[in-house]
Scaffold this motif. Structure first.
Motif, short mmCIF file in Angstrom:
data_model
loop_
_atom_site.label_atom_id
_atom_site.label_comp_id
_atom_site.label_asym_id
_atom_site.label_seq_id
_atom_site.Cartn_x
_atom_site.Cartn_y
_atom_site.Cartn_z
N GLY A 266 92.20 83.81 55.31
CA GLY A 266 90.88 83.80 54.70
C GLY A 266 90.35 85.19 54.40
O GLY A 266 89.23 85.34 53.92
N PHE A 267 91.17 86.22 54.64
CA PHE A 267 90.76 87.60 54.35
C PHE A 267 90.89 87.86 52.86
O PHE A 267 91.69 87.24 52.18
CB PHE A 267 91.61 88.60 55.13
CG PHE A 267 91.53 88.47 56.63
CD1 PHE A 267 90.50 87.75 57.23
CD2 PHE A 267 92.48 89.07 57.44
CE1 PHE A 267 90.43 87.63 58.60
CE2 PHE A 267 92.41 88.96 58.82
CZ PHE A 267 91.39 88.22 59.41
N ARG A 268 90.12 88.81 52.35
CA ARG A 268 90.19 89.17 50.94
C ARG A 268 90.52 90.65 50.75
O ARG A 268 90.26 91.22 49.70
CB ARG A 268 88.88 88.81 50.23
CG ARG A 268 88.67 87.31 50.10
CD ARG A 268 89.78 86.69 49.24
NE ARG A 268 89.77 85.23 49.31
CZ ARG A 268 90.50 84.51 50.14
NH1 ARG A 268 91.34 85.11 50.98
NH2 ARG A 268 90.44 83.20 50.13
N THR A 269 91.06 91.26 51.78
CA THR A 269 91.47 92.67 51.70
C THR A 269 92.91 92.78 52.18
O THR A 269 93.27 92.25 53.23
CB THR A 269 90.57 93.57 52.57
OG1 THR A 269 89.22 93.45 52.12
CG2 THR A 269 91.01 95.03 52.46
N LEU A 270 93.73 93.46 51.39
CA LEU A 270 95.13 93.68 51.72
C LEU A 270 95.40 95.17 51.80
O LEU A 270 95.01 95.93 50.90
CB LEU A 270 96.04 93.05 50.65
CG LEU A 270 97.55 93.28 50.81
CD1 LEU A 270 98.08 92.49 52.00
CD2 LEU A 270 98.29 92.88 49.53
N ARG A 288 96.86 94.02 40.30
CA ARG A 288 96.32 92.84 39.61
C ARG A 288 96.28 91.60 40.49
O ARG A 288 96.16 90.47 40.01
CB ARG A 288 97.17 92.54 38.37
CG ARG A 288 97.24 93.69 37.37
CD ARG A 288 97.94 93.25 36.09
NE ARG A 288 99.31 92.84 36.34
CZ ARG A 288 100.35 93.66 36.33
NH1 ARG A 288 100.16 94.95 36.11
NH2 ARG A 288 101.57 93.21 36.54
N LEU A 289 96.37 91.79 41.79
CA LEU A 289 96.51 90.66 42.72
C LEU A 289 95.23 89.83 42.79
O LEU A 289 94.12 90.36 42.89
CB LEU A 289 96.86 91.18 44.11
CG LEU A 289 97.22 90.11 45.15
CD1 LEU A 289 98.54 89.45 44.76
CD2 LEU A 289 97.34 90.73 46.54
N SER A 290 95.41 88.53 42.75
CA SER A 290 94.31 87.59 42.99
C SER A 290 94.90 86.37 43.69
O SER A 290 96.12 86.14 43.65
CB SER A 290 93.64 87.18 41.68
OG SER A 290 94.54 86.46 40.85
N VAL A 291 94.05 85.59 44.34
CA VAL A 291 94.52 84.37 45.02
C VAL A 291 93.77 83.17 44.45
O VAL A 291 92.61 83.28 44.03
CB VAL A 291 94.31 84.47 46.54
CG1 VAL A 291 95.22 85.52 47.14
CG2 VAL A 291 92.85 84.77 46.88
N GLY A 298 87.46 70.80 43.33
CA GLY A 298 88.88 70.53 43.54
C GLY A 298 89.82 71.32 42.66
O GLY A 298 91.03 71.20 42.78
N LYS A 299 89.29 72.11 41.75
CA LYS A 299 90.13 72.92 40.89
C LYS A 299 90.25 74.33 41.46
O LYS A 299 89.26 74.91 41.89
CB LYS A 299 89.53 72.99 39.48
CG LYS A 299 89.52 71.66 38.75
CD LYS A 299 88.97 71.82 37.35
CE LYS A 299 88.97 70.48 36.61
NZ LYS A 299 88.44 70.63 35.23
N PRO A 300 91.47 74.88 41.50
CA PRO A 300 91.64 76.23 42.05
C PRO A 300 90.92 77.27 41.22
O PRO A 300 90.85 77.18 39.99
CB PRO A 300 93.16 76.44 42.02
CG PRO A 300 93.65 75.49 40.97
CD PRO A 300 92.74 74.31 41.01
N LYS A 301 90.39 78.25 41.91
CA LYS A 301 89.65 79.32 41.26
C LYS A 301 90.24 80.66 41.68
O LYS A 301 90.42 80.93 42.87
CB LYS A 301 88.17 79.26 41.67
CG LYS A 301 87.31 80.37 41.08
CD LYS A 301 85.89 80.26 41.58
CE LYS A 301 85.03 81.40 41.03
NZ LYS A 301 83.65 81.32 41.55
N ALA A 302 90.56 81.50 40.68
CA ALA A 302 91.15 82.80 40.98
C ALA A 302 90.09 83.72 41.59
O ALA A 302 88.99 83.84 41.06
CB ALA A 302 91.71 83.42 39.71
N GLU A 303 90.43 84.33 42.69
CA GLU A 303 89.51 85.24 43.37
C GLU A 303 90.19 86.58 43.55
O GLU A 303 91.32 86.66 44.05
CB GLU A 303 89.10 84.66 44.72
CG GLU A 303 88.04 85.48 45.44
CD GLU A 303 87.53 84.78 46.69
OE1 GLU A 303 87.22 85.48 47.66
OE2 GLU A 303 87.46 83.54 46.68
#
Length: 353
Positions: A266-270, A288-291, A298-303
């Motif tokens: 659940g982290f958003r920092t790499l 360019r990384l996103s998850v 119910g639809k995936p969303k790029a974050e």
């Protein structure tokens, strides 16, 4: 507090001075690359002897550059492990002797903790918590990092580390030691899709990785080329194409596994640290990384993901990361004397600060 850091885990002698108020004051590094190139790999005995020769002049050099003396040092940090036993003892012996002579605390530092914290030496620093990808010649691991000393292993390579696979594949292609960086450079001139190599454990549903099979795939490709051309020599462009395909396979696996690690935690920092963190392709892909996060509908969303690398000078083994990690440990009162070294030392075993 002024901390002297000493790194001697393998084939590079690094010495640095870190001030908790002024930051990094000086760092000097001597690499044994040329010496070991004659043998096609690191010779532990030669590495140990060279550390002994280099550590004192390097220390005097950083002191002179920083404009301080031995008496100004508040603590001495050194790499206690993991690494080559003899090389670690060279640094440990010097660090403990110097600290004893100065009547200052000595701080054993885990080599991988140094790498993991090295992005904090940059001007733009990550904030806790974050996922750390430690990717080097000896280790490829994902760690959940919640604070200094609070590290949880999420997954790792079950065989060769990514950097090790780069170097072994380069040797297979006839590139001089150490060939990983050379392989990456030649890949820039490679042709996309000229070769296709497998992505081991890409869909394993966990954070384990494997890179040894890629060497076999490269060997098979090389033997096929030789059979088709009737020559043991591989043309320059073919070699470049193989380098391109190999690097793409490794990076694809690391990117896919990084996304899973971020989703699992659940982290958003790499944070990407270690020698392979200097690889141009890896940096390009991670920029360019996103998850894909599930949305309420119910639809995936790029974050977007925040990705941090250490400065290029601190990607490979260096004294700056050891001095910094030692300073963090000293501030948290986790210093301890000890002449012993730990050639095998899981990062998850270190004491939480």
């Amino acid at each position: 507090m002024l901390v002297l850091g000493i790194e001697s885990s393998c084939d590079e002698t690094g010495v640095a001075l870190y001030d908790t108020e002024r930051g990094l004051l000086a760092h000097h590094l001597h690499t044994q690359m040329a010496m070991h190139a004659e043998y096609g790999g690191v010779v532990p005995e030669l590495a140990s002897r060279d550390h002994i020769r280099r550590v004192v002049p390097l220390t005097e050099g950083v002191l002179q550059e920083a404009g301080v003396g031995y008496d100004d040092i508040d603590a001495v940090a050194f790499t206690q492990g993991p690494g080559l036993g003899g090389a670690l003892l060279a640094g440990s012996g010097y660090a403990n002797a110097l600290a004893f002579a100065l009547n200052k605390p000595v701080i054993p530092v885990h080599h991988l903790e140094g790498h993991l914290l090295s992005p904090l030496l940059a001007d733009e620093k990550p904030e806790f918590p974050f996922v750390a990808l430690l990717v080097s010649g000896g280790h490829t691991q994902f760690m959940a990092v919640r604070g200094i000393g609070d590290y949880t292993l999420l997954g790792e390579s079950v065989d060769d580390a990514a950097g090790e696979a780069f170097d072994k594949t380069a040797k297979l292609l006839g590139l001089p030691y150490p060939g990983g960086a050379k392989l990456s450079e030649l890949a820039k001139s490679g042709t996309p899709n000229a070769f296709a190599f497998p992505r081991p454990m890409l869909h394993s549903h966990d954070l384990q990785m494997s890179f040894s099979g890629l060497k076999t795939a490269v060997l098979t490709a090389v033997e096929k080329v030789r059979a088709e051309t009737g020559s043991n020599k591989i043309s320059g462009q073919t070699r470049n194409d193989i380098c391109y395909a190999f690097q793409d396979a490794v990076v694809d696996v690391l990117v896919a596994k990084s996304k899973k690690a971020l989703l699992d935690t659940g982290f958003r920092t790499l944070v990407v640290a270690g020698g392979v963190g200097a690889n141009w392709k890896l940096r390009d892909e991670f920029s360019r990384l996103s998850v894909q996060m599930p949305s309420e509908k119910g639809k995936p969303k790029a974050e977007a993901v925040k990705v941090f690398f250490p400065p290029m000078a601190y990607c490979t083994d260096n004294g700056a990361m050891i001095a910094f990690a030692g300073a963090m440990r000293l501030q948290d009162r986790k210093q301890a004397a000890g002449f012993n070294v730990k050639p095998r030392w899981p990062l998850s075993d270190i004491v939480k600060a």
